[in-house]
Design an enzyme around this catalytic site. Sequence first.
Site, PDB file in Angstrom:
ATOM      1  N   CYS A 114     -16.149   7.115   1.607  1.00  0.00           N
ATOM      2  CA  CYS A 114     -17.414   6.850   2.311  1.00  0.00           C
ATOM      3  C   CYS A 114     -17.396   7.299   3.775  1.00  0.00           C
ATOM      4  O   CYS A 114     -18.325   7.976   4.224  1.00  0.00           O
ATOM      5  CB  CYS A 114     -17.729   5.358   2.302  1.00  0.00           C
ATOM      6  N   GLY A 139     -22.290  16.005 -11.787  1.00  0.00           N
ATOM      7  CA  GLY A 139     -23.662  15.879 -11.286  1.00  0.00           C
ATOM      8  C   GLY A 139     -23.927  14.499 -10.726  1.00  0.00           C
ATOM      9  O   GLY A 139     -25.048  14.002 -10.763  1.00  0.00           O
ATOM     10  N   HIS A 143     -46.136   1.890  12.916  1.00  0.00           N
ATOM     11  CA  HIS A 143     -46.614   3.258  13.028  1.00  0.00           C
ATOM     12  C   HIS A 143     -46.133   3.923  14.316  1.00  0.00           C
ATOM     13  O   HIS A 143     -46.101   3.265  15.351  1.00  0.00           O
ATOM     14  CB  HIS A 143     -48.153   3.232  13.004  1.00  0.00           C
ATOM     15  N   LYS A 192     -16.728  11.145   4.459  1.00  0.00           N
ATOM     16  CA  LYS A 192     -17.856  11.846   3.818  1.00  0.00           C
ATOM     17  C   LYS A 192     -19.122  11.718   4.678  1.00  0.00           C
ATOM     18  O   LYS A 192     -19.804  12.700   4.972  1.00  0.00           O
ATOM     19  CB  LYS A 192     -18.080  11.261   2.416  1.00  0.00           C
ATOM     20  N   ALA A 235     -27.016   4.359  -2.561  1.00  0.00           N
ATOM     21  CA  ALA A 235     -27.526   5.548  -1.872  1.00  0.00           C
ATOM     22  C   ALA A 235     -26.702   6.755  -2.262  1.00  0.00           C
ATOM     23  O   ALA A 235     -25.515   6.647  -2.561  1.00  0.00           O
ATOM     24  CB  ALA A 235     -27.449   5.348  -0.359  1.00  0.00           C
ATOM     25  N   GLU A 251     -23.471  14.996  -2.965  1.00  0.00           N
ATOM     26  CA  GLU A 251     -23.216  14.812  -1.529  1.00  0.00           C
ATOM     27  C   GLU A 251     -22.486  16.034  -0.958  1.00  0.00           C
ATOM     28  O   GLU A 251     -22.859  16.564   0.094  1.00  0.00           O
ATOM     29  CB  GLU A 251     -22.426  13.524  -1.304  1.00  0.00           C
ATOM     30  N   THR A 285      -9.680   4.147  -0.430  1.00  0.00           N
ATOM     31  CA  THR A 285     -10.557   5.296  -0.654  1.00  0.00           C
ATOM     32  C   THR A 285     -11.685   5.368   0.360  1.00  0.00           C
ATOM     33  O   THR A 285     -11.932   6.422   0.953  1.00  0.00           O
ATOM     34  CB  THR A 285     -11.160   5.234  -2.076  1.00  0.00           C
ATOM     35  N   TYR A 296     -22.591  11.324  -7.672  1.00  0.00           N
ATOM     36  CA  TYR A 296     -22.637  11.082  -6.227  1.00  0.00           C
ATOM     37  C   TYR A 296     -21.908  12.174  -5.445  1.00  0.00           C
ATOM     38  O   TYR A 296     -22.459  12.786  -4.548  1.00  0.00           O
ATOM     39  CB  TYR A 296     -21.933   9.754  -5.900  1.00  0.00           C
ATOM     40  N   ILE A 297     -20.635  12.337  -5.787  1.00  0.00           N
ATOM     41  CA  ILE A 297     -19.801  13.207  -4.955  1.00  0.00           C
ATOM     42  C   ILE A 297     -20.288  14.647  -5.042  1.00  0.00           C
ATOM     43  O   ILE A 297     -20.359  15.359  -4.036  1.00  0.00           O
ATOM     44  CB  ILE A 297     -18.310  13.074  -5.368  1.00  0.00           C
ATOM     45  N   TYR A 316      -7.724  -1.441  10.515  1.00  0.00           N
ATOM     46  CA  TYR A 316      -7.490  -2.219   9.286  1.00  0.00           C
ATOM     47  C   TYR A 316      -6.104  -2.857   9.324  1.00  0.00           C
ATOM     48  O   TYR A 316      -5.926  -4.020   8.971  1.00  0.00           O
ATOM     49  CB  TYR A 316      -7.631  -1.319   8.047  1.00  0.00           C
ATOM     50  N   ALA A 344       3.980  -1.000  -5.456  1.00  0.00           N
ATOM     51  CA  ALA A 344       4.476  -2.245  -6.048  1.00  0.00           C
ATOM     52  C   ALA A 344       4.214  -2.188  -7.550  1.00  0.00           C
ATOM     53  O   ALA A 344       3.102  -1.896  -7.968  1.00  0.00           O
ATOM     54  CB  ALA A 344       3.775  -3.449  -5.436  1.00  0.00           C
ATOM     55  N   GLU A 365       0.865  -1.185   0.000  1.00  0.00           N
ATOM     56  CA  GLU A 365       0.000   0.000   0.000  1.00  0.00           C
ATOM     57  C   GLU A 365       0.895   1.227   0.000  1.00  0.00           C
ATOM     58  O   GLU A 365       1.691   1.419   0.908  1.00  0.00           O
ATOM     59  CB  GLU A 365      -0.918  -0.012   1.228  1.00  0.00           C
TER      60      GLU A 365
END
Length: 450
Positions: free
Chosen positions: A50, A178, A439, A53, A344, A184, A44, A180-181, A101, A117, A37
């Site tokens: 995600c 226009g 309800h 954000k 979403a 949001e 990301t 997702y990002i 992680y 790498a 890495e």
Amino acid sequence: MTDPTYDYDLFVVGAGSGGVRAARIAAGHGARVAVAEEHRVGGTCVIRGCVPKKLLVYGAHFAEDLDDAAMFGWDIPQRRFDWPVLRDNVLAEVGRLEGLYGQTLANHDVTVFKSRAVLTGPNALRLDDGRTVTAGKILLAPGARPALPEVPGIEHALTSNEVFHLERMPKRVVIAGGGYIANEFAGVFHQLGAHVTIVNRSDTILRGYDEQIVDRLVKTSLAKGIDFRFNAGFDAIERQDDGSILCRMKGCDDIHADEVLFAIGRMPNTEGLGLEELGVKLTERGAVVVDDQYRSSVPSIFAVGDVTDRIQLTPVAIREGHAFADTQFGDKPCTVDYQCIPSAVFSHPPIGSVGLTEGQAKNKLGVIRTYTSDFRPMKYVLAGRNERALYKIVVDEGSDKVVGVHMIGPDAPEVLQAAAIAVKAGLTKADFDATVALHPTMAEELVLMR
Ligand code: NDP
């Protein structure tokens, strides 16, 4: 499975959602696994997507919640928003998750190289320090990066990489795109007090979402004060002496701003990885072409997630990484089912969607029925907020199956996840009708549409 000819059984390029899952599962099956890495473990989603954000979306929503609180008896005499507090708390949470992680990989005895790498052979990679490592299989999971157009002055623009680190909250923000990002961050910046202008190259935003739902988002955004420039583009982006930015536009008047955010899609991260040299087949956009086992045109090299440029969603990358590891190292051949993937948009208000839109259903199935519930959430009625939610169900006339559920309104993605189970299971409109309402909730509208 273990071949002593190689240093590792599996070498994963990229410790994002797909790569970490594949590494962990493969290691759990007994494989000797390493991951490289070059940025931060988490990829990301965790580091610049995600997670931060969504935390900003939560933070921004307090603006409306505090407005609405008055009618519920709350007197909040002093309201002051402190961007550095939100920013630093979000970044600290990102750091915490990055640690978790890393811990997960360590717990599974996965070796992590903090390095880029580059592939030098079908089973070989070179690390930053010049070392060569070998592996029986290589999994490419390097993700994607924000696309940027060739516009003079584009270096003055932000992307979703930098937006979480802003020194101060801008007063005027122009957002290109226009999707997702764009939608949001339009919500986030607007709620946090900035004037937002969305610039889109066509008159369609959130392509692929149900038109009626998107239309509601546009109308609600306009009512809140977010501006749109449709069929417009950028000729140049110029930094002014006072530090502000002048966007020279085509298709609309020039726009003055403090920040410009480009969110016009993401490109697969395949440049400079040595793939072309090895004969790994790429698409025109540079994505790795894979078969249904995630195998590239070179048999020892596989790819999952955004680098394959199919469905750029974290849960999809995770499933692909898992399926790859089970298939290749767990003797459990499996593939990912791409049908009925819910999605979403964490706009203000948010959108949740699963299955076919009305337009798609008409094209695919011919005769369909749609049901809509257009309502003002109870909480908004008391608060005096003139904002309506819209739920829509798309039904196949022949089978009565619910083939799509689309909604915009408070917590729509939370409600949609449960509805997605019903659509995935192939339940009928009669099954929805037979379910007793819970309800008073907004979600009860799902079983009350007639
Ligand atoms: P999107 O693909 O969502 O939207 C891109 C937007 O930019 C579209 O409006 C598109 O228009 C426009 N566009 C594309 N190319 C150009 C161009 N060359 N010049 C001008 N406009 C252009 O991209 P985002 O960057 O918003 O997000 C990238 C991906 O990340 C998403 O596709 C999604 O998969 C993922 N994501 C998911 C989120 C979530 O699940 N909530 C949140 C954020 C990102 P047109 O429609 O005409 O092509």
